[in-house]
Design a protein around this motif. Structure first.
Motif, PDB file in Angstrom:
ATOM      1  N   VAL A 120      -1.794  29.440  38.457  1.00 16.38           N
ATOM      2  CA  VAL A 120      -1.969  30.325  37.428  1.00 16.38           C
ATOM      3  C   VAL A 120      -2.843  30.247  37.474  1.00 16.38           C
ATOM      4  CG1 VAL A 120      -2.133  30.365  34.497  1.00 16.38           C
ATOM      5  CG2 VAL A 120      -0.554  29.115  35.243  1.00 16.38           C
ATOM      6  N   THR A 121      -4.060  31.352  37.476  1.00 21.83           N
ATOM      7  CA  THR A 121      -5.154  31.943  38.247  1.00 21.83           C
ATOM      8  C   THR A 121      -5.113  32.749  36.417  1.00 21.83           C
ATOM      9  OG1 THR A 121      -5.381  32.634  39.901  1.00 21.83           O
ATOM     10  CG2 THR A 121      -6.508  33.237  39.597  1.00 21.83           C
ATOM     11  N   ASN A 142     -11.706  19.229  25.847  1.00 24.76           N
ATOM     12  CA  ASN A 142     -10.658  19.042  26.334  1.00 24.76           C
ATOM     13  C   ASN A 142     -10.294  20.209  27.284  1.00 24.76           C
ATOM     14  OD1 ASN A 142      -8.844  16.454  27.087  1.00 24.76           O
ATOM     15  ND2 ASN A 142      -7.763  17.072  25.948  1.00 24.76           N
ATOM     16  N   GLN A 143      -9.700  21.051  26.062  1.00 26.40           N
ATOM     17  CA  GLN A 143      -8.625  21.543  26.885  1.00 26.40           C
ATOM     18  C   GLN A 143      -9.777  22.422  28.068  1.00 26.40           C
ATOM     19  OE1 GLN A 143      -6.857  24.182  24.454  1.00 26.40           O
ATOM     20  NE2 GLN A 143      -7.010  22.961  22.921  1.00 26.40           N
ATOM     21  N   ILE A 144     -11.208  23.015  27.862  1.00 25.58           N
ATOM     22  CA  ILE A 144     -11.460  23.063  28.738  1.00 25.58           C
ATOM     23  C   ILE A 144     -11.967  21.982  30.440  1.00 25.58           C
ATOM     24  CG2 ILE A 144     -14.122  24.264  29.915  1.00 25.58           C
ATOM     25  CD1 ILE A 144     -14.178  24.462  26.648  1.00 25.58           C
ATOM     26  N   ASP A 145     -11.649  21.215  30.265  1.00 24.84           N
ATOM     27  CA  ASP A 145     -12.372  19.693  31.551  1.00 24.84           C
ATOM     28  C   ASP A 145     -10.693  20.383  32.225  1.00 24.84           C
ATOM     29  OD1 ASP A 145     -13.012  17.604  32.513  1.00 24.84           O
ATOM     30  OD2 ASP A 145     -10.959  16.792  31.601  1.00 24.84           O
ATOM     31  N   ILE A 146      -8.863  20.368  31.714  1.00 27.30           N
ATOM     32  CA  ILE A 146      -8.220  20.297  32.107  1.00 27.30           C
ATOM     33  C   ILE A 146      -7.832  21.348  32.564  1.00 27.30           C
ATOM     34  CG2 ILE A 146      -5.865  20.600  31.364  1.00 27.30           C
ATOM     35  CD1 ILE A 146      -5.925  18.797  28.690  1.00 27.30           C
ATOM     36  N   CYS A 147      -8.399  22.431  32.462  1.00 29.37           N
ATOM     37  CA  CYS A 147      -8.299  24.326  32.962  1.00 29.37           C
ATOM     38  C   CYS A 147      -9.736  23.232  34.200  1.00 29.37           C
ATOM     39  CB  CYS A 147      -9.048  24.729  32.341  1.00 29.37           C
ATOM     40  SG  CYS A 147      -7.445  26.110  31.291  1.00 29.37           S
ATOM     41  N   ILE A 153      -4.282  25.069  38.209  1.00 26.07           N
ATOM     42  CA  ILE A 153      -5.209  26.144  37.370  1.00 26.07           C
ATOM     43  C   ILE A 153      -6.657  26.014  38.805  1.00 26.07           C
ATOM     44  CG2 ILE A 153      -6.296  26.751  35.495  1.00 26.07           C
ATOM     45  CD1 ILE A 153      -4.962  24.697  34.255  1.00 26.07           C
ATOM     46  N   SER A 154      -6.656  27.576  38.265  1.00 22.93           N
ATOM     47  CA  SER A 154      -8.216  28.572  38.698  1.00 22.93           C
ATOM     48  C   SER A 154      -8.308  29.359  37.848  1.00 22.93           C
ATOM     49  CB  SER A 154      -7.712  28.917  39.611  1.00 22.93           C
ATOM     50  OG  SER A 154      -7.415  29.751  40.118  1.00 22.93           O
ATOM     51  N   TYR A 155      -9.925  29.657  38.049  1.00 20.40           N
ATOM     52  CA  TYR A 155     -10.370  30.566  37.396  1.00 20.40           C
ATOM     53  C   TYR A 155     -11.483  31.166  37.892  1.00 20.40           C
ATOM     54  CZ  TYR A 155     -13.788  26.612  35.681  1.00 20.40           C
ATOM     55  OH  TYR A 155     -14.384  26.132  36.160  1.00 20.40           O
ATOM     56  N   VAL A 156     -11.637  32.308  37.169  1.00 19.23           N
ATOM     57  CA  VAL A 156     -13.040  33.404  37.561  1.00 19.23           C
ATOM     58  C   VAL A 156     -13.647  34.299  35.882  1.00 19.23           C
ATOM     59  CG1 VAL A 156     -13.637  34.983  38.735  1.00 19.23           C
ATOM     60  CG2 VAL A 156     -11.546  34.936  39.674  1.00 19.23           C
TER      61      VAL A 156
END
Length: 236
Positions: A120-121, A142-147, A153-156
């Protein structure tokens, strides 16, 4: 209920183990409805004429909300799903997914898909995955920490999606650079739109007509919807 099951937006929890607490709560409410002997008509679309003909004393309207349709160029193409469709169509998503939009719902969806083995991106337009005002007392950190740490998972952040085409999602990063992500499918979350117009069609169908939950525009969370239901029921 015009659908085939009770539960509204929470029906998506049937398709992921990550949200088992929400699913258990939904199932508990359904059991309480059945225990109370409430007559339930599934696959039945209510109309104001139908309701008025029954001459009810009170009508409670809970038409809910629906995902906002995206205006991103290419959002009407193939392999593009709104955030609710993604759960029941996981087998069609492929091995990689781009989620456009974060917040609580987008972040939770990313975790659900990642735990099912999908890469997932996340393209988030804001500076934070979940705005501070939405974190509250329920450990969204906690959810932010998992992401931030899950291998799938990667994110921009501060990414503005400019279009979707040819299996790619194009976006502009915080520095104004044009970039793209190759993906098998795209999941879009642009918020939920209250079905207020639909709810208003029931005005005058009984002596007392009360709206509750997401269709009022004051919902958005399970907690708010339950409080709304309790408050409205106390007026009957």
């Amino acid at each position: 209920e015009k659908g085939g099951a009770l539960g509204g937006l929470l029906r998506h929890t049937d398709y992921t183990e990550w949200k088992w607490t929400y699913r258990d709560f939904k199932d508990y409410l359904i059991r309480q409805v059945n225990k109370a002997g409430i007559e339930v008509k599934l696959n039945t679309t209510a109309t104001s004429y139908m309701i008025k003909s029954k001459e009810y004393d009170t009508v409670l309207v809970a038409t809910g909300a629906e995902p906002v349709m995206s205006r991103i160029p290419g959002a009407d193409g193939k392999n593009i799903f709104n955030i609710m469709e993604a759960y029941s169509n996981k087998s069609s998503l492929g091995k990689s997914v781009v989620i456009i939009g974060a917040g609580t719902f987008g972040t939770e969806t990313a975790i659900c898909l990642a735990k099912d083995g999908i890469k997932v991106t996340i393209l988030a337009s804001g500076k934070l995955m979940i705005p501070k005002e939405h974190i509250g007392p329920h450990n969204k950190e906690n959810q932010i920490d998992i992401c931030e740490n899950h291998p799938n998972i990667s994110y921009v952040l501060e990414a503005i999606t400019t279009g979707i085409s040819d299996g790619k999602v194009n976006y502009r990063d915080a520095s104004g650079n044009e970039k793209s992500v190759q993906t098998d499918s795209v999941v879009i979350y642009g918020g939920l739109k209250p079905r207020m117009d639909e709810a208003m069609t029931f005005s005058g169908s009984a002596g007392q007509v009360l709206m509750l939950g997401d269709c009022t525009g004051q919902g958005g969370t399970v907690q708010k919807s339950i409080r709304s239901a309790y408050f409205v029921a106390s007026q009957v």
